[in-house]
Design an enzyme around this catalytic site. Structure first.
Site, PDB file in Angstrom:
ATOM      1  N   GLU A  61       0.808  -1.220   0.000  1.00 21.35           N
ATOM      2  CA  GLU A  61       0.000   0.000   0.000  1.00 21.35           C
ATOM      3  C   GLU A  61       0.847   1.278   0.000  1.00 21.35           C
ATOM      4  O   GLU A  61       0.325   2.377  -0.210  1.00 21.35           O
ATOM      5  CB  GLU A  61      -0.932   0.024   1.215  1.00 21.35           C
ATOM      6  N   VAL A  82       9.542  -6.215   4.515  1.00 24.31           N
ATOM      7  CA  VAL A  82       9.086  -7.419   3.825  1.00 24.31           C
ATOM      8  C   VAL A  82      10.131  -8.487   4.105  1.00 24.31           C
ATOM      9  O   VAL A  82      11.307  -8.313   3.771  1.00 24.31           O
ATOM     10  CB  VAL A  82       8.933  -7.200   2.302  1.00 24.31           C
ATOM     11  N   ILE A  83       9.706  -9.564   4.748  1.00 20.35           N
ATOM     12  CA  ILE A  83      10.622 -10.650   5.116  1.00 20.35           C
ATOM     13  C   ILE A  83      10.290 -11.871   4.267  1.00 20.35           C
ATOM     14  O   ILE A  83       9.126 -12.267   4.164  1.00 20.35           O
ATOM     15  CB  ILE A  83      10.530 -10.964   6.618  1.00 20.35           C
ATOM     16  N   GLN A  86       8.286 -18.643   2.319  1.00 21.12           N
ATOM     17  CA  GLN A  86       8.581 -19.837   1.529  1.00 21.12           C
ATOM     18  C   GLN A  86       7.864 -19.845   0.187  1.00 21.12           C
ATOM     19  O   GLN A  86       7.834 -20.868  -0.492  1.00 21.12           O
ATOM     20  CB  GLN A  86       8.225 -21.077   2.339  1.00 21.12           C
ATOM     21  N   THR A  87       7.303 -18.704  -0.206  1.00 17.29           N
ATOM     22  CA  THR A  87       6.611 -18.611  -1.493  1.00 17.29           C
ATOM     23  C   THR A  87       7.179 -17.435  -2.287  1.00 17.29           C
ATOM     24  O   THR A  87       7.874 -16.579  -1.729  1.00 17.29           O
ATOM     25  CB  THR A  87       5.099 -18.386  -1.289  1.00 17.29           C
ATOM     26  N   HIS A  89       5.774 -14.858  -3.148  1.00 17.76           N
ATOM     27  CA  HIS A  89       5.092 -13.615  -2.776  1.00 17.76           C
ATOM     28  C   HIS A  89       6.091 -12.515  -2.408  1.00 17.76           C
ATOM     29  O   HIS A  89       5.912 -11.350  -2.778  1.00 17.76           O
ATOM     30  CB  HIS A  89       4.129 -13.896  -1.618  1.00 17.76           C
ATOM     31  N   ARG A 128      18.681  -3.654  11.086  1.00 18.93           N
ATOM     32  CA  ARG A 128      18.651  -2.443  10.270  1.00 18.93           C
ATOM     33  C   ARG A 128      17.604  -1.441  10.745  1.00 18.93           C
ATOM     34  O   ARG A 128      17.398  -0.407  10.128  1.00 18.93           O
ATOM     35  CB  ARG A 128      18.367  -2.830   8.812  1.00 18.93           C
TER      36      ARG A 128
END
EC number: 2.5.1.78
Length: 160
Positions: A61, A82-83, A86-87, A89, A128
């Site tokens: 967004e 964003v971590i 397993q896909t 995405h 970070r």
């Protein structure tokens, strides 16, 4: 904080009069809150005590809200996490956010600093986030980048 390899010293800026907006996602709240804290501290240190802050749910967004903020701000800082899972995405979200922010910046001629962390693990994101135990503060770094670029554009436009 020692900073990562190649990280320059953050310059001291007088950004008084720069209209700054920060859009931050809410996923991974501890990390995003720390990024936002770092951004706010830098803004205050540069003479901006009250930047516009907008929270959104997730990273995807961020670009559309940054686009709206760019209409009446001189610089926008985008913060999120964003971590990798397993896909695929992760790859789609990271690519969409990065391309979206770049497009908004170029289309609006407004600096949009990308402080969205894209990491393989939560530990990398925490390192970070600008926490007391972190090696870096990407929220602070992104804010300096946005403000420095806004000041550069202001100077270039004044001479054209």
């Amino acid at each position: 904080m020692k900073g990562g390899a190649g990280v320059p010293d953050l310059p001291s800026l007088d950004a008084s009069g720069v209209r700054l907006a920060i859009v931050a996602s809410s996923w991974h709240g501890k990390i995003c809150d720390a990024l936002l804290d770092g951004a706010r501290k830098v803004a205050a240190g540069c003479g901006l005590d009250d930047p516009t802050v907008v929270r959104v749910l997730g990273a995807i967004e961020i670009p559309v809200v940054a686009q709206e903020l760019a209409r009446n701000h001189d610089a926008v800082v985008a913060l999120g996490v964003v971590i990798r899972g397993q896909t695929p995405h992760f790859d789609y979200v990271c690519d969409a956010v990065t391309q979206g922010l770049t497009r908004v910046s170029l289309d609006s001629s407004t600096p949009i600093a990308n402080g969205v962390l894209t990491t393989n693990t939560e530990e990398q994101a925490l390192d970070r986030a600008g926490l007391p135990t972190s090696a870096e503060d990407k929220g602070a770094q992104a804010t300096v980048a946005a403000l420095a670029t806004a000041l550069t554009l202001r100077e270039l436009r004044a001479h054209s």
